[in-house]
Design a protein around this motif. Sequence first.
Motif, PDB file in Angstrom:
ATOM      1  N   ARG A 102       0.743  -1.221  -0.138  1.00 32.49           N
ATOM      2  CA  ARG A 102      -0.190  -0.007   0.024  1.00 32.49           C
ATOM      3  C   ARG A 102       0.736   1.239   0.039  1.00 32.49           C
ATOM      4  N   VAL A 103       0.461   2.163  -0.755  1.00 33.26           N
ATOM      5  CA  VAL A 103       1.110   3.578  -0.566  1.00 33.26           C
ATOM      6  C   VAL A 103      -0.128   4.512  -0.084  1.00 33.26           C
ATOM      7  N   ILE A 104       0.604   4.982   1.189  1.00 32.74           N
ATOM      8  CA  ILE A 104      -0.294   6.024   1.595  1.00 32.74           C
ATOM      9  C   ILE A 104       0.452   7.131   2.042  1.00 32.74           C
ATOM     10  N   GLY A 105      -0.217   8.297   2.390  1.00 32.75           N
ATOM     11  CA  GLY A 105       0.639   9.569   2.696  1.00 32.75           C
ATOM     12  C   GLY A 105       0.074  10.147   3.938  1.00 32.75           C
ATOM     13  N   ILE A 106       0.930  11.009   4.495  1.00 31.06           N
ATOM     14  CA  ILE A 106       0.711  11.384   5.697  1.00 31.06           C
ATOM     15  C   ILE A 106       1.001  12.931   5.580  1.00 31.06           C
ATOM     16  N   ASP A 107       0.016  13.946   5.720  1.00 31.48           N
ATOM     17  CA  ASP A 107       0.028  15.217   5.566  1.00 31.48           C
ATOM     18  C   ASP A 107      -0.026  16.003   6.767  1.00 31.48           C
ATOM     19  N   SER A 108       0.625  16.920   7.194  1.00 35.40           N
ATOM     20  CA  SER A 108       1.090  17.564   8.395  1.00 35.40           C
ATOM     21  C   SER A 108       0.901  18.847   8.393  1.00 35.40           C
ATOM     22  N   ASP A 109      -0.152  19.304   7.471  1.00 34.31           N
ATOM     23  CA  ASP A 109      -0.601  20.890   7.409  1.00 34.31           C
ATOM     24  C   ASP A 109      -1.599  20.878   8.396  1.00 34.31           C
ATOM     25  N   HIS A 110      -1.567  22.098   8.923  1.00 31.93           N
ATOM     26  CA  HIS A 110      -2.363  22.388  10.210  1.00 31.93           C
ATOM     27  C   HIS A 110      -3.987  22.394   9.926  1.00 31.93           C
ATOM     28  N   SER A 111      -4.196  22.799   8.758  1.00 30.65           N
ATOM     29  CA  SER A 111      -5.604  22.863   8.338  1.00 30.65           C
ATOM     30  C   SER A 111      -6.124  21.788   7.345  1.00 30.65           C
ATOM     31  N   PRO A 112      -7.142  21.051   7.790  1.00 27.77           N
ATOM     32  CA  PRO A 112      -7.464  19.811   6.776  1.00 27.77           C
ATOM     33  C   PRO A 112      -7.995  20.746   5.253  1.00 27.77           C
ATOM     34  N   GLY A 113      -8.273  21.774   5.503  1.00 25.41           N
ATOM     35  CA  GLY A 113      -8.873  22.421   4.000  1.00 25.41           C
ATOM     36  C   GLY A 113      -7.421  22.747   3.144  1.00 25.41           C
ATOM     37  N   VAL A 114      -6.389  22.983   3.834  1.00 24.70           N
ATOM     38  CA  VAL A 114      -5.048  23.286   3.197  1.00 24.70           C
ATOM     39  C   VAL A 114      -4.666  22.041   2.584  1.00 24.70           C
ATOM     40  N   ALA A 115      -4.566  21.087   3.580  1.00 20.53           N
ATOM     41  CA  ALA A 115      -4.417  19.579   2.980  1.00 20.53           C
ATOM     42  C   ALA A 115      -5.008  19.229   1.984  1.00 20.53           C
ATOM     43  N   SER A 116      -6.316  19.315   2.000  1.00 21.15           N
ATOM     44  CA  SER A 116      -7.060  18.800   0.915  1.00 21.15           C
ATOM     45  C   SER A 116      -6.873  19.270  -0.296  1.00 21.15           C
ATOM     46  N   ALA A 117      -6.847  20.936  -0.246  1.00 20.62           N
ATOM     47  CA  ALA A 117      -6.337  21.617  -1.607  1.00 20.62           C
ATOM     48  C   ALA A 117      -5.041  21.295  -2.093  1.00 20.62           C
ATOM     49  N   PHE A 118      -4.247  20.798  -1.402  1.00 19.49           N
ATOM     50  CA  PHE A 118      -2.865  20.585  -1.939  1.00 19.49           C
ATOM     51  C   PHE A 118      -2.706  19.131  -2.339  1.00 19.49           C
ATOM     52  N   LEU A 119      -3.801  18.071  -1.879  1.00 24.29           N
ATOM     53  CA  LEU A 119      -3.951  16.770  -2.536  1.00 24.29           C
ATOM     54  C   LEU A 119      -4.623  17.088  -3.793  1.00 24.29           C
ATOM     55  N   ARG A 120      -5.613  17.883  -4.034  1.00 25.16           N
ATOM     56  CA  ARG A 120      -6.154  18.098  -5.199  1.00 25.16           C
ATOM     57  C   ARG A 120      -5.319  18.575  -6.249  1.00 25.16           C
ATOM     58  N   ALA A 121      -4.568  19.399  -5.906  1.00 22.32           N
ATOM     59  CA  ALA A 121      -3.593  20.282  -6.718  1.00 22.32           C
ATOM     60  C   ALA A 121      -2.555  19.318  -7.189  1.00 22.32           C
ATOM     61  N   SER A 122      -2.306  18.244  -6.413  1.00 23.06           N
ATOM     62  CA  SER A 122      -1.046  17.462  -6.659  1.00 23.06           C
ATOM     63  C   SER A 122      -1.593  16.298  -7.326  1.00 23.06           C
ATOM     64  N   GLY A 123      -2.962  16.115  -7.643  1.00 20.13           N
ATOM     65  CA  GLY A 123      -3.521  14.894  -8.490  1.00 20.13           C
ATOM     66  C   GLY A 123      -3.483  13.631  -7.413  1.00 20.13           C
ATOM     67  N   VAL A 124      -3.390  13.696  -6.110  1.00 18.51           N
ATOM     68  CA  VAL A 124      -3.423  12.494  -5.059  1.00 18.51           C
ATOM     69  C   VAL A 124      -4.593  11.739  -5.108  1.00 18.51           C
ATOM     70  N   HIS A 125      -4.553  10.463  -5.177  1.00 19.68           N
ATOM     71  CA  HIS A 125      -5.782   9.700  -5.185  1.00 19.68           C
ATOM     72  C   HIS A 125      -5.690   8.323  -4.273  1.00 19.68           C
ATOM     73  N   PHE A 126      -4.496   8.265  -3.561  1.00 17.24           N
ATOM     74  CA  PHE A 126      -4.137   7.380  -2.793  1.00 17.24           C
ATOM     75  C   PHE A 126      -4.528   7.686  -1.236  1.00 17.24           C
ATOM     76  N   PRO A 127      -4.901   7.089  -0.137  1.00 15.64           N
ATOM     77  CA  PRO A 127      -5.272   7.329   1.182  1.00 15.64           C
ATOM     78  C   PRO A 127      -4.169   8.341   1.736  1.00 15.64           C
ATOM     79  N   VAL A 128      -4.552   9.238   2.313  1.00 14.32           N
ATOM     80  CA  VAL A 128      -3.679  10.378   3.032  1.00 14.32           C
ATOM     81  C   VAL A 128      -4.240  10.496   4.448  1.00 14.32           C
TER      82      VAL A 128
END
Length: 178
Positions: A102-128
């Motif tokens: 499995r490939v998973i990510g761990i995002d350490s942005d303070h805001s879930p909104g910022v994290a979500s926008a970063f994932l969308r902009a990067s084309g991420v589809h794996f679990p984070v």
Amino acid sequence: MPPRSGPRLALLIGGTVVATILILVGILSLLGQGPAGERNRLVGTKAPRFSLPGVVGGAVRAPWVSHDAAVVLFFADWCAPCHQELPGLARVAGNGSFGRVRVIGIDSDHSPGVASAFLRASGVHFPVGHDPNVVIASQLVPSGFPATVFVSANGRITRIDYGVLSPAALRAGIVALQ
């Protein structure tokens, strides 16, 4: 009579020598105790079990708990090299499922909104998972972001890479865990 520059020149040369020595000591210190030292300390140890809230909902759990090997990518929007790295890794990782790896990510942005926008902009589809307090990251990648941790199906850390990971290195890491 021209101004005397001897004392000023000696002071300038002396300051330059001291600064150079301090820089070299700092570099040698980093080489001895930086990421390579931490890689050596962590490789072979058991990876911690965790369950984090998913950036886009649900939960993201340590795959080795279910006896799946894993590639864990650590990133955040505030990490400039992560912006360079993540889109290429997202293309290779797809939905994050490669048989028993499995490939998973761990995002350490303070805001879930910022994290979500970063994932969308990067084309991420794996679990984070969302780790705003850097709890899991501090256990697995104490030297900073971006970082990638490779974990066997039995939960042992097999490799840690600090810095930007190439898509080819991600592919090779997945194959090595299969």
